[in-house]
Design an enzyme around this catalytic site. Sequence first.
Site, PDB file in Angstrom:
ATOM      1  N   THR A  42       0.815  -1.216   0.000  1.00 26.92           N
ATOM      2  CA  THR A  42       0.000   0.000   0.000  1.00 26.92           C
ATOM      3  C   THR A  42       0.849   1.265   0.000  1.00 26.92           C
ATOM      4  O   THR A  42       0.615   2.179  -0.790  1.00 26.92           O
ATOM      5  CB  THR A  42      -0.937   0.010   1.231  1.00 26.92           C
ATOM      6  N   CYS A  43       1.836   1.332   0.878  1.00 26.26           N
ATOM      7  CA  CYS A  43       2.600   2.573   1.021  1.00 26.26           C
ATOM      8  C   CYS A  43       3.222   3.005  -0.298  1.00 26.26           C
ATOM      9  O   CYS A  43       3.092   4.149  -0.718  1.00 26.26           O
ATOM     10  CB  CYS A  43       3.680   2.399   2.091  1.00 26.26           C
ATOM     11  N   CYS A  48       1.182   6.142   0.826  1.00 28.18           N
ATOM     12  CA  CYS A  48       2.053   7.249   1.247  1.00 28.18           C
ATOM     13  C   CYS A  48       2.853   7.889   0.106  1.00 28.18           C
ATOM     14  O   CYS A  48       2.878   9.115  -0.014  1.00 28.18           O
ATOM     15  CB  CYS A  48       3.074   6.789   2.281  1.00 28.18           C
ATOM     16  N   LYS A  51       0.712   9.515  -2.783  1.00 28.76           N
ATOM     17  CA  LYS A  51      -0.039  10.608  -2.122  1.00 28.76           C
ATOM     18  C   LYS A  51       0.863  11.806  -1.874  1.00 28.76           C
ATOM     19  O   LYS A  51       0.524  12.947  -2.193  1.00 28.76           O
ATOM     20  CB  LYS A  51      -0.653  10.074  -0.827  1.00 28.76           C
ATOM     21  N   TYR A 178      -7.668  10.532   7.809  1.00 26.42           N
ATOM     22  CA  TYR A 178      -6.405  10.826   7.114  1.00 26.42           C
ATOM     23  C   TYR A 178      -6.600  10.980   5.601  1.00 26.42           C
ATOM     24  O   TYR A 178      -6.195  11.988   5.008  1.00 26.42           O
ATOM     25  CB  TYR A 178      -5.437   9.663   7.313  1.00 26.42           C
ATOM     26  N   GLU A 182      -6.428  14.447   3.400  1.00 24.64           N
ATOM     27  CA  GLU A 182      -5.288  14.621   2.490  1.00 24.64           C
ATOM     28  C   GLU A 182      -5.769  14.837   1.050  1.00 24.64           C
ATOM     29  O   GLU A 182      -5.285  15.739   0.355  1.00 24.64           O
ATOM     30  CB  GLU A 182      -4.350  13.418   2.595  1.00 24.64           C
ATOM     31  N   THR A 312       3.011   2.903   8.171  1.00 23.38           N
ATOM     32  CA  THR A 312       4.123   2.207   7.525  1.00 23.38           C
ATOM     33  C   THR A 312       5.339   2.003   8.441  1.00 23.38           C
ATOM     34  O   THR A 312       5.843   0.884   8.555  1.00 23.38           O
ATOM     35  CB  THR A 312       4.539   2.984   6.258  1.00 23.38           C
ATOM     36  N   ALA A 342       1.502  12.207  11.143  1.00 23.49           N
ATOM     37  CA  ALA A 342       1.211  13.472  10.453  1.00 23.49           C
ATOM     38  C   ALA A 342       0.083  13.264   9.469  1.00 23.49           C
ATOM     39  O   ALA A 342      -0.121  12.159   8.970  1.00 23.49           O
ATOM     40  CB  ALA A 342       2.450  13.955   9.710  1.00 23.49           C
ATOM     41  N   HIS A 437      16.739  31.218  14.562  1.00 19.40           N
ATOM     42  CA  HIS A 437      15.955  32.329  14.050  1.00 19.40           C
ATOM     43  C   HIS A 437      16.429  32.768  12.673  1.00 19.40           C
ATOM     44  O   HIS A 437      17.633  32.798  12.438  1.00 19.40           O
ATOM     45  CB  HIS A 437      16.100  33.505  15.031  1.00 19.40           C
ATOM     46  N   GLU A 442      11.327  27.551  15.689  1.00 23.10           N
ATOM     47  CA  GLU A 442      11.799  28.211  16.916  1.00 23.10           C
ATOM     48  C   GLU A 442      10.648  28.424  17.911  1.00 23.10           C
ATOM     49  O   GLU A 442      10.872  28.544  19.114  1.00 23.10           O
ATOM     50  CB  GLU A 442      12.492  29.542  16.614  1.00 23.10           C
TER      51      GLU A 442
END
Length: 448
Positions: A42-43, A48, A51, A178, A182, A312, A342, A437, A442
């Site tokens: 699948t991945c 993943c 995608k 998800y 997405e 995964t 994520a 920075h 940060e």
Amino acid sequence: MAEYDYDLFVIGAGSGGVRASRVAASHGAKVAVAEEHRIGGTCVIRGCVPKKLLVYGSHFAEELQDAANYGWTVEGMKFDWNVLRDTVLRDVARIEGAYTQTLDSNNVDHFLERATIMGPHAVRLANGREISAKYILVATGAWPVMPEFEGSEHCITSNEVFHLPELPKRVVIQGAGYIAMEFAGIFNALGSHVTVVNRSEAILRSYDQSLRDRLLQITMARGIEYKFHCPLTKVEKQADGSFLATPGKLEPLKADVVLIATGRSPKTAGLGLENAGIELGPKGEIPVDDYSKTACDSIYAVGDVTDRIQLTPVAIREGHAFADTVFGGNKRNTVYDCVPSAVFSQPPLAAVGLTEGQARNKYGNIKVFSSDFRPMKNVFAERHERGLYKLVVDANTDKILGIHMIGPEAPEILQAAAIAVRAGLTKADFDATVALHPSMAEELVLMR
Ligand code: NDP
């Protein structure tokens, strides 16, 4: 003569299966793997990888739009779905080739056909050949769930979405997890009109509430429509090939594509598990112990088919730990604490550890720090979207319990921050770290 044809027979050449095969072979095992679709699983083939490439492709819309304030004039801007789709599919084939090469270079035999378990040490290939193995590993993954409603046969899932003949003008997406979020982001960025319909009012249920609220607000401002508490009840095909999709009792929505993204269930149908005395769990998953062993001593299972965490990198770890345990003389299991995750929505969100709600339930006395900021890049581009970072801290020990982020590059930043959470660092450690920075990251060390 050897007692078995192979030391290990793996069913499923996805992320978990390929890792287990390769590592077991490197420990000296004679290994074979069967795959009924394409090597990579699948991945690589329909998840993943393609995608993420579509996310990259669609992101140019925003970059090109924002480019003007940075002095760029982009004339004759136009998007061709066929080019993006075909390039993505070519890359998928490239990675499939790399995975196949990995198996070859580790002397793992591969059979491109379905395998069925016939007993604790026996499998049968689709061509009828029976093969014996000391151990069998099931790594068949999961498959999209298609809820039952009138006309569901007209809908597609994430399996088909990468192959669309053209960019749909109107997309209805059922589900708000998800995959839904997405693809809502991808199609919205590419110019399609997107409506997300869901059975509840929650998007991305497992994420921190404030991130979900922020994503909802930003995506609505970007033009994505939501219909909550009304899963599809009917999809009708029109004479012109388009569809009328009816959410609950609401008016039908016109759509060129109806994408169903309502979860993925373990792929166990017809596997022959009963021939080895293995019973499925309530979600159709294969129950396993901490070392991925099933109820049958010679059969193990890793990845989505066990429905532990459907990600995964988790499947890869489980596959690796299995191979080290059974063939490498190194008994070890996979640790599920602090698994970062994520959603590649637009903007993306990322998280590790406990949400504010989970931390309150578990620890009671917690502190929450947050930074609600407008990324410099957005300010300059006159884009009003704001990022939100949140630290959840145990008030008694000062330990960071969770980090939650939404904003540009959040997944890239979160991966590094997840190390700190995994290592048990404290808010004081974050405070003591000098800011880098100017960056968005940060904000993580500037929350007071
Ligand atoms: P999710 O579990 O993320 O979301 C399922 C969605 O469908 C929810 O909104 C849920 O609603 C809804 N739903 C569930 N069952 C039904 C039903 N019978 N009828 C109507 N609606 C329903 O599933 P996805 O399919 O999006 O993704 C599957 C898994 O794949 C994810 O859980 C994740 O583990 C993995 N994945 C990970 C990605 C990543 O790491 N970035 C990307 C894509 C997939 P409600 O919440 O209201 O119950």
